[in-house]
Design an enzyme around this catalytic site. Structure first.
Site, PDB file in Angstrom:
ATOM      1  N   ARG A  66      73.671  96.498 -58.327  1.00 50.62           N
ATOM      2  CA  ARG A  66      73.400  95.059 -58.376  1.00 50.62           C
ATOM      3  C   ARG A  66      73.105  94.515 -56.985  1.00 50.62           C
ATOM      4  O   ARG A  66      74.006  94.065 -56.263  1.00 50.62           O
ATOM      5  CB  ARG A  66      74.595  94.341 -58.972  1.00 50.62           C
ATOM      6  CG  ARG A  66      74.518  92.829 -59.035  1.00 50.62           C
ATOM      7  CD  ARG A  66      73.477  92.322 -59.979  1.00 50.62           C
ATOM      8  NE  ARG A  66      73.822  92.652 -61.357  1.00 50.62           N
ATOM      9  CZ  ARG A  66      72.939  92.577 -62.347  1.00 50.62           C
ATOM     10  NH1 ARG A  66      71.689  92.208 -62.107  1.00 50.62           N
ATOM     11  NH2 ARG A  66      73.295  92.910 -63.564  1.00 50.62           N
ATOM     12  N   GLN A  84      66.195  97.570 -70.449  1.00 50.80           N
ATOM     13  CA  GLN A  84      65.858  96.462 -69.540  1.00 50.80           C
ATOM     14  C   GLN A  84      65.460  97.015 -68.169  1.00 50.80           C
ATOM     15  O   GLN A  84      66.161  97.842 -67.593  1.00 50.80           O
ATOM     16  CB  GLN A  84      67.103  95.561 -69.424  1.00 50.80           C
ATOM     17  CG  GLN A  84      67.176  94.636 -68.232  1.00 50.80           C
ATOM     18  CD  GLN A  84      66.678  93.219 -68.521  1.00 50.80           C
ATOM     19  OE1 GLN A  84      66.072  92.984 -69.572  1.00 50.80           O
ATOM     20  NE2 GLN A  84      66.932  92.317 -67.602  1.00 50.80           N
ATOM     21  N   ARG A  89      65.260 102.696 -61.891  1.00 44.31           N
ATOM     22  CA  ARG A  89      66.396 102.236 -61.080  1.00 44.31           C
ATOM     23  C   ARG A  89      67.682 102.974 -61.405  1.00 44.31           C
ATOM     24  O   ARG A  89      68.683 102.818 -60.698  1.00 44.31           O
ATOM     25  CB  ARG A  89      66.598 100.718 -61.242  1.00 44.31           C
ATOM     26  CG  ARG A  89      66.958 100.278 -62.635  1.00 44.31           C
ATOM     27  CD  ARG A  89      67.214  98.788 -62.684  1.00 44.31           C
ATOM     28  NE  ARG A  89      67.586  98.344 -64.027  1.00 44.31           N
ATOM     29  CZ  ARG A  89      68.136  97.158 -64.290  1.00 44.31           C
ATOM     30  NH1 ARG A  89      68.392  96.313 -63.310  1.00 44.31           N
ATOM     31  NH2 ARG A  89      68.439  96.824 -65.528  1.00 44.31           N
ATOM     32  N   HIS A 202      62.463  94.161 -57.451  1.00 47.24           N
ATOM     33  CA  HIS A 202      63.419  93.133 -57.862  1.00 47.24           C
ATOM     34  C   HIS A 202      64.307  92.735 -56.677  1.00 47.24           C
ATOM     35  O   HIS A 202      65.526  92.865 -56.700  1.00 47.24           O
ATOM     36  CB  HIS A 202      64.256  93.683 -59.009  1.00 47.24           C
ATOM     37  CG  HIS A 202      64.980  92.656 -59.834  1.00 47.24           C
ATOM     38  ND1 HIS A 202      65.884  91.787 -59.291  1.00 47.24           N
ATOM     39  CD2 HIS A 202      64.920  92.383 -61.145  1.00 47.24           C
ATOM     40  CE1 HIS A 202      66.368  91.037 -60.261  1.00 47.24           C
ATOM     41  NE2 HIS A 202      65.796  91.356 -61.393  1.00 47.24           N
ATOM     42  N   ASP A 247      64.686  81.484 -64.291  1.00 51.80           N
ATOM     43  CA  ASP A 247      64.214  82.830 -64.628  1.00 51.80           C
ATOM     44  C   ASP A 247      62.751  82.710 -65.041  1.00 51.80           C
ATOM     45  O   ASP A 247      62.431  82.564 -66.217  1.00 51.80           O
ATOM     46  CB  ASP A 247      65.064  83.408 -65.771  1.00 51.80           C
ATOM     47  CG  ASP A 247      64.848  84.899 -65.962  1.00 51.80           C
ATOM     48  OD1 ASP A 247      65.621  85.513 -66.704  1.00 51.80           O
ATOM     49  OD2 ASP A 247      63.884  85.435 -65.368  1.00 51.80           O
ATOM     50  N   GLU A 306      60.546  88.295 -56.734  1.00 51.08           N
ATOM     51  CA  GLU A 306      60.154  89.668 -57.019  1.00 51.08           C
ATOM     52  C   GLU A 306      58.635  89.818 -57.111  1.00 51.08           C
ATOM     53  O   GLU A 306      58.007  89.247 -58.004  1.00 51.08           O
ATOM     54  CB  GLU A 306      60.807  90.083 -58.346  1.00 51.08           C
ATOM     55  CG  GLU A 306      62.296  89.761 -58.434  1.00 51.08           C
ATOM     56  CD  GLU A 306      62.827  89.751 -59.859  1.00 51.08           C
ATOM     57  OE1 GLU A 306      63.767  88.968 -60.137  1.00 51.08           O
ATOM     58  OE2 GLU A 306      62.273  90.480 -60.710  1.00 51.08           O
TER      59      GLU A 306
HETATM   60  O1  TA6 Z   1      64.128  89.456 -62.867  1.00 46.11           O
HETATM   61  C1  TA6 Z   1      64.818  88.527 -63.597  1.00 46.11           C
HETATM   62  C2  TA6 Z   1      65.537  89.221 -64.730  1.00 46.11           C
HETATM   63  O2  TA6 Z   1      64.634  89.823 -65.581  1.00 46.11           O
HETATM   64  C3  TA6 Z   1      66.456  88.233 -65.437  1.00 46.11           C
HETATM   65  O3  TA6 Z   1      66.034  87.973 -66.733  1.00 46.11           O
HETATM   66  C4  TA6 Z   1      67.827  88.890 -65.390  1.00 46.11           C
HETATM   67  O4  TA6 Z   1      68.093  89.586 -66.510  1.00 46.11           O
HETATM   68  C5  TA6 Z   1      67.691  89.763 -64.161  1.00 46.11           C
HETATM   69  O5  TA6 Z   1      66.394  90.255 -64.203  1.00 46.11           O
HETATM   70  C6  TA6 Z   1      68.717  90.858 -64.002  1.00 46.11           C
HETATM   71  O6  TA6 Z   1      68.522  91.872 -64.889  1.00 46.11           O
HETATM   72  P1  TA6 Z   1      69.576  93.104 -64.937  1.00 46.11           P
HETATM   73  O7  TA6 Z   1      69.068  94.023 -65.985  1.00 46.11           O
HETATM   74  O8  TA6 Z   1      69.584  93.732 -63.567  1.00 46.11           O
HETATM   75  O9  TA6 Z   1      70.922  92.493 -65.254  1.00 46.11           O
END
Ligand code: TA6
Length: 349
Positions: A66, A84, A89, A202, A247, A306
Site C-alpha cells: 500500500r 483489481q 503488482r 498508481h 476517485d 496516476e
Molecule cells: O486508482 C484508484 C483506485 O482504482 C480506487 O478505486 C481505489 O480502489 C484505489 O485504486 C486502490 O485500489 P486497491 O486495489 O489498491 O485497494
C-alpha cells in the site's frame, strides 16, 4: 566508494523481500522491490521522502504493497475480469540482465531494469482464457488421464509462445533527482494473437495536508467518476482541491500535471508519455477506515495522481511494443511569492 553512494545495490528489505536501492551522486535515492516491481521510496537530495507508504502496508505476497508506485497491469481497477488492478503488482519480477537497447541515454548510473514474464498460473488467466483450456488438458482434470511431464512441458512451451508477452521496466534516477519509470510491453505471441490491456502507474505522493493541496493541468477535462458508476462529467475551470473522497479517471489529459503542496512549498510535476489518462484518488475518512492496510488518518497525507491508459485499452499486434513513461520531479515552490506559477510550469518544457 562506501556503500552509501553505490549507484545500484541489491539487498534485503522488509520481511526479507529483495529490493534494489538506487543512489544519485547528489544525494537523491529510490528503492524498488522486486515484489511487484514496485518503487517504495523516492527521496530528494535532502533525504526527504517524497512518496507515501502506509504505516500499515503489508510487505507479504500476495497482498499488494500500500503505497509507493504500484503498477496496474494488465488491467486498471475493475475494468475487466481480472483481480483489481491486474496481477503485476503481486508478482515477483526479475532483474533484466540483458535488456534491449534503451531509447534514451542517461548520464545517471542509478537505474535498474526489471522484467516480468508470464508464469504458468498467469497463462491460465491472461491474455486468453483458452490458454486455461490447454492447461486443464495438461493437468488431466477433465479426462482423468495423467500426462507425462515432458509432454506437458512441450504443451506449456506452446502456450507460452502462442499467447505471450514481455514486460520490461526501467526505474532511473536523473542527475537532478527526477524519478523516471519506463515500461516496454511487447507482444511475443507467435500465433498472431493480439494483446490488449489497460495500465497505470498508481503513484502515492506524500503531501503535508490534503486540504491544502491543488492539482493543476486537469481543469475543464472530461472524467469518468468511479464513485458514480464511471459516469462521464466535465471538470470545472479551476485547479482541483480536496474536501471529500475523490476517485476520477481524467481522459486525454495534457502530458504534464502539477501537484502544489503549499505547506511543504513543493510542487510535484508529472510528465507522461504514452499514457493519455490520469487517475486522481483520495479515499478520505470512511474508505480509509475500511482499508486494513491503511491508517485511519493517513488520507490527510497522501494523494494518488496516476499516469494511465484506461479509457482506450492498448492493443498490440504480435511483435509490437508499447512504451509508457512517467517522469516525476519535485521542485521547491513558494507559490505565494510567484516563484513558481503552475501555469508557467505546465506551459514550459
Ligand atoms: O486508482 C484508484 C483506485 O482504482 C480506487 O478505486 C481505489 O480502489 C484505489 O485504486 C486502490 O485500489 P486497491 O486495489 O489498491 O485497494
Amino acid at each position: 566508494m562506501s556503500s552509501e553512494r553505490v549507484p545500484v545495490e541489491l539487498c534485503k528489505g522488509i520481511n526479507g523481500l529483495e529490493k534494489v536501492v538506487l543512489r544519485e551522486v547528489r544525494g537523491s535515492s529510490a528503492e524498488v522491490y522486486l515484489y511487484g516491481g514496485q518503487v517504495t521510496s523516492w527521496k530528494n537530495d535532502h533525504g526527504e521522502e517524497l512518496l507515501f507508504v502506509s504505516s500499515k502496508a503489508i510487505f507479504k505476497p500476495p497482498k499488494a504493497i500500500r503505497g509507493g508506485i504500484p503498477i496496474c497491469f494488465p488491467q486498471f481497477g475493475n475494468h475487466g475480469s481480472l483481480e483489481q488492478h491486474g496481477f503485476a503488482r503481486n508478482r515477483v519480477w526479475s532483474i533484466d540482465i540483458d535488456p534491449p537497447p534503451f531509447p534514451t541515454n542517461t548520464s545517471s548510473r542509478a537505474f535498474i531494469d526489471l522484467i516480468l514474464k508470464p508464469s504458468e498460473e498467469d497463462m491460465k488467466i491472461w491474455p486468453h482464457r483458452w490458454c486455461s483450456f490447454f492447461n486443464t488438458c495438461l493437468s488431466g482434470n477433465n479426462d482423468g488421464q495423467t500426462h507425462c511431464f515432458c509432454l506437458s512441458e512441450f504443451y506449456l512451451s506452446i502456450i507460452v509462445s502462442i499467447c505471450s508477452y514481455e514486460f520490461r521496466l526501467r526505474v532511473a534516477l536523473g542527475p537532478g533527482g527526477d524519478l523516471m519509470l519506463t515500461s516496454r510491453i511487447r507482444n511475443t505471441s507467435t500465433e498472431g494473437k493480439p494483446l490488449t490491456f489497460t495500465f497505470a502507474y498508481h503513484t502515492y505522493f506524500s503531501v503535508s495536508d490534503i486540504s491544502e493541496v491543488r492539482v493543476e493541468g486537469l481543469e475543464t477535462l472530461d472524467y469518468l467518476d468511479n464513485l458514480q458508476n464511471k459516469e462521464r462529467f466535465t471538470e470545472q475551470g479551476d485547479a482541483i482541491t480536496f474536501e471529500s473522497e475523490v476517485d476520477k479517471i481524467y481522459v486525454s489529459t495534457p502530458t504534464k500535471i502539477a501537484i502544489l503542496d503549499h505547506e511543504k512549498k513543493r510542487t510535484f510535476v508529472i510528465r507522461k508519455d504514452g499514457l493519455p489518462d490520469a487517475v486522481v484518488w483520495n479515499p478520505w475518512d470512511k474508505k480509509a477506515k475500511a482499508m486494513a492496510d491503511f491508517g485511519d488518518d493517513e488520507y490527510k497525507h497522501m494523494l494518488c495522481v496516476e499516469a494511465a491508459a484506461v479509457e482506450k485499452p492498448i492493443t498490440l499486434k504480435p511483435g509490437e511494443e508499447w512504451r509508457g513513461r512517467q517522469e516525476l520531479s519535485a521542485v521547491p515552490s513558494s507559490y505565494c511569492s510567484g516563484q513558481l506559477d503552475p501555469q508557467k510550469v505546465l506551459q514550459c518544457s
